[in-house]
Write an enzyme that holds these catalytic residues in place. Structure first.
Site, PDB file in Angstrom:
ATOM      1  N   ASP A 136       0.767  -1.116   0.018  1.00 50.98           N
ATOM      2  CA  ASP A 136      -0.067  -0.028  -0.060  1.00 50.98           C
ATOM      3  C   ASP A 136       1.069   1.405   0.011  1.00 50.98           C
ATOM      4  O   ASP A 136       1.998   1.283   0.780  1.00 50.98           O
ATOM      5  CB  ASP A 136      -0.796   0.164   1.382  1.00 50.98           C
ATOM      6  CG  ASP A 136      -1.818  -0.901   1.091  1.00 50.98           C
ATOM      7  OD1 ASP A 136      -2.300  -1.565   0.196  1.00 50.98           O
ATOM      8  OD2 ASP A 136      -2.661  -1.161   2.250  1.00 50.98           O
ATOM      9  N   ARG A 187      -1.255  -0.466  -8.760  1.00 49.36           N
ATOM     10  CA  ARG A 187      -2.765  -0.213  -8.550  1.00 49.36           C
ATOM     11  C   ARG A 187      -2.661   1.449  -8.370  1.00 49.36           C
ATOM     12  O   ARG A 187      -2.223   1.937  -7.631  1.00 49.36           O
ATOM     13  CB  ARG A 187      -3.155  -0.770  -6.973  1.00 49.36           C
ATOM     14  CG  ARG A 187      -4.408  -0.201  -6.373  1.00 49.36           C
ATOM     15  CD  ARG A 187      -4.605  -0.232  -5.134  1.00 49.36           C
ATOM     16  NE  ARG A 187      -4.578  -1.679  -4.505  1.00 49.36           N
ATOM     17  CZ  ARG A 187      -4.305  -1.891  -3.234  1.00 49.36           C
ATOM     18  NH1 ARG A 187      -3.673  -0.890  -2.360  1.00 49.36           N
ATOM     19  NH2 ARG A 187      -4.058  -3.106  -2.795  1.00 49.36           N
TER      20      ARG A 187
HETATM   21  C1  LIG Z   1      -8.622  -1.282  -3.322  1.00 44.31           C
HETATM   22  C2  LIG Z   1      -8.485   0.135  -2.909  1.00 44.31           C
HETATM   23  C3  LIG Z   1      -6.888   0.090  -2.304  1.00 44.31           C
HETATM   24  C4  LIG Z   1      -6.376   1.411  -2.059  1.00 44.31           C
HETATM   25  N1  LIG Z   1      -5.237   1.564  -1.380  1.00 44.31           N
HETATM   26  C5  LIG Z   1      -4.844   2.734  -0.962  1.00 44.31           C
HETATM   27  C6  LIG Z   1      -3.388   3.192  -0.927  1.00 44.31           C
HETATM   28  O1  LIG Z   1      -2.526   2.203  -0.678  1.00 44.31           O
HETATM   29  N2  LIG Z   1      -2.987   4.195  -0.531  1.00 44.31           N
HETATM   30  C7  LIG Z   1      -3.875   5.436  -0.482  1.00 44.31           C
HETATM   31  O2  LIG Z   1      -3.460   6.776  -0.417  1.00 44.31           O
HETATM   32  N3  LIG Z   1      -5.322   5.268  -1.077  1.00 44.31           N
HETATM   33  C8  LIG Z   1      -5.689   4.119  -1.164  1.00 44.31           C
HETATM   34  N4  LIG Z   1      -7.077   3.910  -1.563  1.00 44.31           N
HETATM   35  C9  LIG Z   1      -7.967   4.850  -1.098  1.00 44.31           C
HETATM   36  C10 LIG Z   1      -8.099   5.763  -2.395  1.00 44.31           C
HETATM   37  O3  LIG Z   1      -6.703   6.560  -2.572  1.00 44.31           O
HETATM   38  C11 LIG Z   1      -9.174   6.822  -2.299  1.00 44.31           C
HETATM   39  O4  LIG Z   1      -9.041   7.531  -0.991  1.00 44.31           O
HETATM   40  C12 LIG Z   1     -10.395   6.192  -2.149  1.00 44.31           C
HETATM   41  O5  LIG Z   1     -10.513   5.174  -2.956  1.00 44.31           O
HETATM   42  C13 LIG Z   1     -11.426   7.145  -2.490  1.00 44.31           C
HETATM   43  O6  LIG Z   1     -11.541   7.652  -3.922  1.00 44.31           O
HETATM   44  P1  LIG Z   1     -12.442   7.207  -5.032  1.00 44.31           P
HETATM   45  O7  LIG Z   1     -11.385   6.945  -6.132  1.00 44.31           O
HETATM   46  O8  LIG Z   1     -13.377   6.245  -4.978  1.00 44.31           O
HETATM   47  O9  LIG Z   1     -13.100   8.526  -5.644  1.00 44.31           O
HETATM   48  P2  LIG Z   1     -14.095   9.643  -4.838  1.00 44.31           P
HETATM   49  O10 LIG Z   1     -14.045  10.577  -5.837  1.00 44.31           O
HETATM   50  O11 LIG Z   1     -13.342   9.984  -3.623  1.00 44.31           O
HETATM   51  O12 LIG Z   1     -15.342   8.908  -4.537  1.00 44.31           O
HETATM   52  C14 LIG Z   1     -16.158   8.704  -5.676  1.00 44.31           C
HETATM   53  C15 LIG Z   1     -17.371   7.817  -5.165  1.00 44.31           C
HETATM   54  O13 LIG Z   1     -17.138   6.811  -4.343  1.00 44.31           O
HETATM   55  C16 LIG Z   1     -17.837   6.477  -3.333  1.00 44.31           C
HETATM   56  N5  LIG Z   1     -16.896   6.552  -2.128  1.00 44.31           N
HETATM   57  C17 LIG Z   1     -15.607   6.822  -2.179  1.00 44.31           C
HETATM   58  N6  LIG Z   1     -15.025   6.727  -0.949  1.00 44.31           N
HETATM   59  C18 LIG Z   1     -16.252   6.253  -0.126  1.00 44.31           C
HETATM   60  C19 LIG Z   1     -16.290   6.136   1.229  1.00 44.31           C
HETATM   61  N7  LIG Z   1     -15.233   6.074   2.109  1.00 44.31           N
HETATM   62  N8  LIG Z   1     -17.344   5.639   1.713  1.00 44.31           N
HETATM   63  C20 LIG Z   1     -18.446   5.665   0.900  1.00 44.31           C
HETATM   64  N9  LIG Z   1     -18.536   5.776  -0.168  1.00 44.31           N
HETATM   65  C21 LIG Z   1     -17.117   6.253  -0.935  1.00 44.31           C
HETATM   66  C22 LIG Z   1     -18.906   7.693  -3.349  1.00 44.31           C
HETATM   67  O14 LIG Z   1     -20.295   7.217  -3.928  1.00 44.31           O
HETATM   68  C23 LIG Z   1     -18.311   8.965  -4.133  1.00 44.31           C
HETATM   69  O15 LIG Z   1     -18.962   9.687  -4.655  1.00 44.31           O
HETATM   70  C24 LIG Z   1      -7.309   2.752  -1.983  1.00 44.31           C
HETATM   71  C25 LIG Z   1      -8.623   2.341  -2.483  1.00 44.31           C
HETATM   72  C26 LIG Z   1      -9.105   1.231  -3.056  1.00 44.31           C
HETATM   73  C27 LIG Z   1     -10.485   1.256  -3.874  1.00 44.31           C
END
Ligand SMILES: Cc1cc2nc3c(=O)[nH]c(=O)nc-3n(C[C@H](O)[C@H](O)[C@H](O)COP(=O)(O)OP(=O)(O)OC[C@H]3O[C@@H](n4cnc5c(N)ncnc54)[C@H](O)[C@@H]3O)c2cc1C
Length: 312
Positions: A136, A187
């Site tokens: 991560d 990723r």
């Molecule tokens: C499999 C996976 C691994 C990850 N690993 C890392 C990592 O190693 N390091 C790192 O910095 N980040 C990591 N992340 C988190 C990532 O950086 C984002 O903070 C997170 O995914 C929210 O961004 P989004 O791309 O979904 O888009 P956004 O624009 O934030 O969200 C889009 C839509 O997704 C939904 N959504 C998003 N977050 C949430 C929530 N918490 N609760 C409910 N609904 C939500 C909502 O409907 C929102 O409108 C990971 C995410 C995933 C999916």
């Protein structure tokens, strides 16, 4: 209005020791407790049960034993041993062989050489068993060192490992070119940490635009790309880019977090795409839980309601 009220609550929980204690005490206590929406449980057995349920819905998993920011070597050593037991339990249970971990969990903040050594100990167990291990990405003070450790281990023969790149950071597009050139797996995420403007885009539109650019590069030049997002616009774009460039659905995967947008997860499976669900579990769930609250205002109200209900 809802967003700003929720932001205030979020900062209150983050700053107030009392609220923090209440949230940690009640968050996972009962099967219905509010943190269980995002965290599969405190034990490996609960996580494996959650993994089986996800796999039964046609998806794959990556298991994350939560922990980070470890401040002494005993704890880093314990985390390493715990990870190895998780790997053994996964092998015994038959769930998919894929884990995610953080280098500060293995002692990176205390002693880099020992953190690498701990990581190697985990790889000694995972590699012969055919696991894939994703490192991560933590906040920006760790970006360079994380990529450096990843590259060193790869050079020394570890092939079943991959990294995460965050579109929020200015540097990530260059990093993507570099990691693609190594032939390694990325990723792609937007980034979960609050970063200074010296290193990261502050506006969501800029983070999204960078994600869109990186997504195209990753799908067309990357190796086993993982598009990790719940953003319907980015998912639609990935599908479009894949179609335009003849990248078959079995050449990449979408990844989403446990408990987030299960509707989208199911829709993608139905449409014939690969979806991997990130399953976090363990006793050190609080920082992960707070990042999930910070991402979405509605989650804060949901947590406050949970605290009031369970503590009431
Ligand atoms: C499999 C996976 C691994 C990850 N690993 C890392 C990592 O190693 N390091 C790192 O910095 N980040 C990591 N992340 C988190 C990532 O950086 C984002 O903070 C997170 O995914 C929210 O961004 P989004 O791309 O979904 O888009 P956004 O624009 O934030 O969200 C889009 C839509 O997704 C939904 N959504 C998003 N977050 C949430 C929530 N918490 N609760 C409910 N609904 C939500 C909502 O409907 C929102 O409108 C990971 C995410 C995933 C999916």
């Amino acid at each position: 209005m809802l967003a700003s009220a929720s932001k205030i609550f979020f900062h209150l929980i983050a700053r107030s020791q009392t609220l923090k204690k209440l949230a940690s005490r009640y968050g996972m206590r009962k099967p219905s407790s509010f943190a269980r929406r995002f965290i599969a449980g405190e034990t490996t057995a609960e996580a494996i049960e959650a993994a089986r349920a996800v796999e039964a819905r046609g998806m794959t998993v990556t298991m994350d034993l939560l922990g980070e920011g470890v401040t002494n070597l005993d704890k880093a050593d314990a985390a390493t041993r715990d990870y190895i037991s998780v790997v053994d339990a996964m092998i015994a249970s038959g769930v998919g062989r894929n884990i995610s971990l953080k280098l500060t969990q293995l002692g990176l903040d205390v002693d880099k050489a020992i953190a690498i050594d701990n990581f190697r100990k985990i790889l000694e167990r995972t590699e012969p068993a055919g696991f894939f291990v994703r490192i991560d990405m933590e906040n920006s003070p760790y970006t360079e060192v994380t990529l450096e450790i990843f590259e060193t281990l790869r050079r020394h023969g570890s092939r079943q490992i991959g990294v995460v790149l965050q579109s929020a950071l200015y540097r990530s597009e260059d990093d993507l070119g570099h990691v693609n050139a190594l032939g390694a797996r990325v990723r792609l995420v937007k980034g979960a940490y609050k970063e200074p403007k010296a290193v990261a885009y502050r506006k969501k539109a800029d983070v999204d635009a960078a994600y869109a650019r990186m997504l195209k590069t990753l799908l067309t030049e990357g190796h086993d790309p993982a598009i990790a997002t719940h953003d319907p616009a980015m998912i639609a774009l990935a599908r479009q880019v894949a179609r335009d460039h003849h990248v078959a659905p079995d050449r990449f995967e979408f990844q989403m977090l446990y408990g987030v947008r299960r509707d989208l997860q199911a829709m993608l499976v139905k449409a014939g795409y690969r979806v991997r669900v990130y399953i976090p579990f363990g006793r050190e769930w609080f920082p992960y839980f707070m990042r999930r609250l910070g991402e979405r205002p509605a989650n804060v109200l949901f947590a406050i309601r949970g605290i009031l209900r369970d503590a009431g």
